[in-house]
Design a protein around this motif. Structure first.
Motif, PDB file in Angstrom:
ATOM      1  N   ARG A   3      13.658 -23.542   9.750  1.00 49.26           N
ATOM      2  CA  ARG A   3      12.632 -22.525   9.656  1.00 49.26           C
ATOM      3  C   ARG A   3      13.222 -21.116   9.531  1.00 49.26           C
ATOM      4  NH1 ARG A   3       9.550 -20.416  14.972  1.00 49.26           N
ATOM      5  NH2 ARG A   3       8.028 -19.071  13.953  1.00 49.26           N
ATOM      6  N   TRP A  22       1.043 -18.556  12.769  1.00 47.15           N
ATOM      7  CA  TRP A  22      -0.394 -18.607  12.984  1.00 47.15           C
ATOM      8  C   TRP A  22      -1.137 -18.065  11.764  1.00 47.15           C
ATOM      9  CZ3 TRP A  22       3.213 -18.141  16.689  1.00 47.15           C
ATOM     10  CH2 TRP A  22       3.013 -18.843  17.894  1.00 47.15           C
ATOM     11  N   ARG A  40       6.594 -14.716  15.503  1.00 48.96           N
ATOM     12  CA  ARG A  40       7.045 -13.765  16.519  1.00 48.96           C
ATOM     13  C   ARG A  40       7.771 -12.559  15.941  1.00 48.96           C
ATOM     14  NH1 ARG A  40      11.233 -17.851  17.302  1.00 48.96           N
ATOM     15  NH2 ARG A  40      13.329 -17.006  17.288  1.00 48.96           N
ATOM     16  N   ARG A 129       2.284  -7.087  21.359  1.00 54.40           N
ATOM     17  CA  ARG A 129       3.554  -7.810  21.481  1.00 54.40           C
ATOM     18  C   ARG A 129       4.721  -6.820  21.527  1.00 54.40           C
ATOM     19  NH1 ARG A 129       4.221 -11.022  16.609  1.00 54.40           N
ATOM     20  NH2 ARG A 129       5.487  -9.273  15.914  1.00 54.40           N
ATOM     21  N   ILE A 132       5.428  -5.517  24.949  1.00 53.28           N
ATOM     22  CA  ILE A 132       6.088  -6.513  25.805  1.00 53.28           C
ATOM     23  C   ILE A 132       7.578  -6.619  25.473  1.00 53.28           C
ATOM     24  CG2 ILE A 132       6.084  -8.939  26.486  1.00 53.28           C
ATOM     25  CD1 ILE A 132       3.573  -7.088  27.222  1.00 53.28           C
ATOM     26  N   GLU A 133       7.887  -6.549  24.208  1.00 57.85           N
ATOM     27  CA  GLU A 133       9.302  -6.621  23.816  1.00 57.85           C
ATOM     28  C   GLU A 133      10.042  -5.382  24.304  1.00 57.85           C
ATOM     29  OE1 GLU A 133      10.716  -8.817  20.986  1.00 57.85           O
ATOM     30  OE2 GLU A 133       8.884  -9.520  20.020  1.00 57.85           O
ATOM     31  N   ALA A 136      10.792  -5.826  27.927  1.00 56.35           N
ATOM     32  CA  ALA A 136      11.928  -6.741  28.135  1.00 56.35           C
ATOM     33  C   ALA A 136      13.241  -6.022  27.866  1.00 56.35           C
ATOM     34  CB  ALA A 136      11.787  -7.969  27.227  1.00 56.35           C
TER      35      ALA A 136
ATOM     36  N   ARG B 143      19.852 -15.970  31.565  1.00 57.87           N
ATOM     37  CA  ARG B 143      19.197 -14.981  30.703  1.00 57.87           C
ATOM     38  C   ARG B 143      19.949 -14.796  29.383  1.00 57.87           C
ATOM     39  NH1 ARG B 143      19.064 -11.822  35.407  1.00 57.87           N
ATOM     40  NH2 ARG B 143      16.998 -11.725  36.356  1.00 57.87           N
ATOM     41  N   ARG B 147      18.438 -15.187  25.732  1.00 57.47           N
ATOM     42  CA  ARG B 147      18.332 -13.989  24.888  1.00 57.47           C
ATOM     43  C   ARG B 147      19.069 -14.212  23.561  1.00 57.47           C
ATOM     44  NH1 ARG B 147      17.797  -8.845  26.016  1.00 57.47           N
ATOM     45  NH2 ARG B 147      19.871  -8.470  25.197  1.00 57.47           N
ATOM     46  N   ARG B 149      19.332 -16.724  21.974  1.00 60.87           N
ATOM     47  CA  ARG B 149      18.613 -17.666  21.116  1.00 60.87           C
ATOM     48  C   ARG B 149      17.175 -17.200  20.843  1.00 60.87           C
ATOM     49  NH1 ARG B 149      22.397 -20.278  24.174  1.00 60.87           N
ATOM     50  NH2 ARG B 149      23.687 -21.742  23.007  1.00 60.87           N
ATOM     51  N   GLY B 150      16.937 -15.904  21.006  1.00 64.37           N
ATOM     52  CA  GLY B 150      15.650 -15.346  20.606  1.00 64.37           C
ATOM     53  C   GLY B 150      14.549 -15.437  21.646  1.00 64.37           C
ATOM     54  N   VAL B 152      12.439 -14.129  24.877  1.00 62.47           N
ATOM     55  CA  VAL B 152      12.084 -12.816  25.419  1.00 62.47           C
ATOM     56  C   VAL B 152      11.729 -12.979  26.892  1.00 62.47           C
ATOM     57  CG1 VAL B 152      10.476 -10.862  25.254  1.00 62.47           C
ATOM     58  CG2 VAL B 152      11.226 -12.040  23.180  1.00 62.47           C
ATOM     59  N   GLU B 153      12.209 -12.046  27.702  1.00 61.99           N
ATOM     60  CA  GLU B 153      11.916 -12.113  29.128  1.00 61.99           C
ATOM     61  C   GLU B 153      10.486 -11.639  29.413  1.00 61.99           C
ATOM     62  OE1 GLU B 153      14.353  -9.663  31.651  1.00 61.99           O
ATOM     63  OE2 GLU B 153      13.801 -10.873  33.391  1.00 61.99           O
ATOM     64  N   LEU B 197       5.005 -14.966  21.905  1.00 60.91           N
ATOM     65  CA  LEU B 197       6.419 -14.678  21.639  1.00 60.91           C
ATOM     66  C   LEU B 197       7.226 -15.911  21.224  1.00 60.91           C
ATOM     67  CD1 LEU B 197       6.766 -12.444  24.810  1.00 60.91           C
ATOM     68  CD2 LEU B 197       7.048 -11.570  22.483  1.00 60.91           C
ATOM     69  N   GLU B 198       6.574 -17.062  21.239  1.00 60.95           N
ATOM     70  CA  GLU B 198       7.168 -18.346  20.839  1.00 60.95           C
ATOM     71  C   GLU B 198       8.238 -18.853  21.791  1.00 60.95           C
ATOM     72  OE1 GLU B 198       8.405 -18.499  16.770  1.00 60.95           O
ATOM     73  OE2 GLU B 198       6.682 -17.343  16.086  1.00 60.95           O
ATOM     74  N   ARG B 199       9.136 -17.945  22.232  1.00 63.11           N
ATOM     75  CA  ARG B 199      10.221 -18.355  23.118  1.00 63.11           C
ATOM     76  C   ARG B 199      10.283 -17.358  24.263  1.00 63.11           C
ATOM     77  NH1 ARG B 199      15.430 -20.536  19.902  1.00 63.11           N
ATOM     78  NH2 ARG B 199      14.369 -22.374  19.112  1.00 63.11           N
TER      79      ARG B 199
END
Lengths: 429, 429
Positions: A3, A22, A40, A129, A132-133, A136, B143, B147, B149-150, B152-153, B197-199
């Motif tokens: 992907r 989505w 994402r 989103r 939120i990023e 983080a 963490r 991180r 691997r994409g 997000v906390e 955020l998918e992950r």
């Protein structure tokens, strides 16, 4: 075939790729239609020409999850980013219904309660989103700055035996046969751990049972706490805080440039030396406008922020030397100015962002400070052990993560700087 | 002159330096005496010849905080590390009394209750401090692996409206005029955030009101949670978990080599492919020794751990395909084997270390799963939104930080893998 994220599509011009995401919008035009597929990383445009496929997509609720295979081409409208041609589409999971608002619009103009009631969906909007990023990245910058300077991460209990600072505003918990309380801050524990690790930090939830319903209060928030030993005085803590704030903003810049652009956020510059005003100098500056009660009001802080910008071209300002009666019992007094302390605030754009200071470190001083406030020492026995058995001069600070994010992004309500806010009336989702 | 840490002293042979730390021991011999000064890096030896100075130090309680200026010389006994000669000593803070045990001995042989009652002081022992540093490195490795691997906390609320998984064992909180509960896990929230955020991952406290008084239970602990979208099945989650465990151990090795040596810990090797047994195959392997109730007992897990070591030279073993009646309602069934799921456990040295699996992702499947367990869907409305409005196939896992640390270091009681444990009877310090 593995992907590709939407944001990376333009790196694959001419290639056959797979997108997953989505169904954000289906724009049906006369000759062809466009599917906007959100993942994402961003949103990809897929060009549809097959009437059967368009029909099937039109019947799907928005937010259904799709896998789209196709060839990356230049966009027909000449804009950058590429678009997907000749798609094959596989339905990964149908939504049961479309959300009651459009996630594809540039802004989610929803009333706050709707925004929060539908948080699992409203957070999918790219602007939410992005916030939120950014949070983080700020938390990561906080940790990284401190780790680089020899601080060790700790996790301290959130269930405590007594109200953390002897005060009110704690949530009681039915703990087996007893009552426990939710920690209002890791203050006591981070100080105790200075006796072990000298330099510690914690990122964790704190709980305040304050019955305030304002755009600036949350009853549960994330506190970024640090504490360090072997300081000369609070100025060492302020210097550390300056570097931590610079580290947080540096990581936000490094990791979330696209999100900052989307939100239109301009990051502040942290001066090498943040200007410092003593509390009494701040009062003089404010003159008649200043609060007479010995505290700084929101208007006072705004005036001081304007002063710092005007006089020092700085968006940050330290106010040090707060009066003792405005600070908790563990605050170290200023030995040179009776009645004043080595406590400080950091103002950002005219609003308090961080509170910190030097703490008492001698056992007898704690006993005297508690007695002076008519507090019984017994509930503090565990905490006081650290001082009975030798503690260096130390101090620290606490940053509210949501407040930091809200101030930086100019959010009008701090509830939008967190995922699932907790306030007087809200416990879900 | 800036301070040097004890562990770095040998890099300054012949130089005049300043040390700061705690008076750990004063060894008075006939001709000369030794001061052992402990700081966050280790313990330095200071040679004392001035009888007045020795006298003054002898009168100080142990754990008093000192600044010592002197010249670094080779140790008189020929051992490495250097020692400080011709010291000038300044008292930074006197302890009020000596602790009731000796922090300078190689082991703190204290009864557990004493160890915990005196946690602010017992944690100062190098072996206890080492465990805390190891935990910090493990959390950082967690963490960092995610991180990279994409992932997000996120920070999700610990105050929730309903018992997280519809079960018992929750702590009620008096939340203004209502009752809230402490979150038993961030499970629902991390799943909801896969839609955004998918992950995602979270490091935070979880609360279990389990009335167990065992060496393996804590009522509050730190959960390392991860959740990822767009998976094919639980095997994708297992592959990610394998890399995260390797990343955690890699960071522990990188950051805490001296602590591992002090504790005598040998780190396990994580195989590129951790062996996998289906639950039914595990049962066959265990034969008559296996539990008939369809669950794996501690003895079963130990036997499986021995098998993995014998057959695969692996200290890790995945067991997948747990029966549906042993897993929560959101667990994805195995479409090929009715009654079994895509839930898994990771065993380490014959004990369960991590639980994870693929989750349901379709709204109707949630409604059916709740109904099958006679659970009302209404309290789950916020959670179910995520699925109503489209969710990809997803899964994740949760690692208990204290359990990870206790297993790695061979601690007999999990209470020693945390700073200030919370159990049936303990709420302080």
């Amino acid at each position: 075939m593995s992907r590709i994220l939407a944001a990376a599509m333009s790196e694959h011009l001419g290639e056959e790729i797979v997108l997953k995401g989505w169904l954000s919008q289906l724009r049906e035009l006369r000759a062809l239609s466009f599917l906007l597929l959100r993942d994402r990383s961003g949103t990809a445009q897929v060009v549809l020409r097959d009437p059967g496929m368009i029909q099937r997509l039109a019947e799907l609720p928005r937010e259904s999850v799709l896998e789209v295979r196709g060839r990356v081409a230049q966009r027909g409208d000449g804009r950058p980013g590429g678009e997907l041609h000749d798609p094959e589409i596989r339905l990964l999971a149908a939504a049961s219904e479309s959300p009651p608002f459009d996630l594809f619009r540039p802004e989610l103009n929803l009333p706050l309660p709707t925004m929060l009631d539908y948080a699992p969906v409203s957070l999918r909007h790219p602007r939410r989103r992005a916030v939120i990023e950014l949070a983080a990245a700020a938390a990561h910058g906080f940790r990284q700055s401190l780790r680089d300077r020899g601080f060790v991460e700790i996790h301290t209990p959130k269930l405590v035996e007594a109200a953390t600072e002897g005060g009110a505003n704690v949530f009681p918990v039915a703990y087996f046969e007893r009552t426990a309380y939710l920690a209002q801050s890791p203050q006591f524990y981070k100080q105790m751990m200075v006796g072990v690790l000298e330099r510690v930090f914690e990122v964790g939830p704190v709980f305040r049972a304050e019955p305030h319903d304002t755009p600036r209060h949350l009853n549960e928030y994330v506190s970024l706490d640090a504490e360090m030993g072997f300081i000369a005085d609070h100025r060492d803590v302020m210097a550390m805080l300056r570097n931590v704030i610079a580290g947080m903003l540096g990581e936000v810049e490094r990791a979330t440039r696209p999100e900052l652009d989307l939100l239109g956020v301009e990051l502040p510059v942290v001066p090498d030396e943040i200007p410092v005003l003593h509390f009494t100098a701040a009062e003089r500056l404010l003159g008649a406008a200043g609060a007479s009660g010995g505290d700084l009001s929101a208007a006072d802080e705004a005036a001081l922020g304007a002063w710092a910008r005007r006089e020092h071209a700085s968006e940050f300002l330290f106010v040090e030397g707060y009066p003792a009666d405005q600070r908790p019992f563990y605050t170290h007094p200023d030995p040179e100015r009776p009645g004043f302390t080595r406590g400080f605030d950091l103002l950002f754009r005219g609003q308090e962002l961080v509170t910190g200071g030097q703490r008492l470190h001698r056992y007898e001083d704690y006993l005297a400070a508690l007695a002076a406030r008519h507090l019984d020492a017994a509930p503090f026995a565990g905490y006081l052990q650290a001082f009975r058995f030798g503690m260096p001069p130390h101090g620290g600070f606490a940053i509210g993560l949501e407040r930091f994010v809200a101030r930086l992004t100019g959010l009008q309500n701090i509830r939008l700087a967190t995922l699932f806010p907790r306030d007087l009336t809200r416990l879900s989702p």
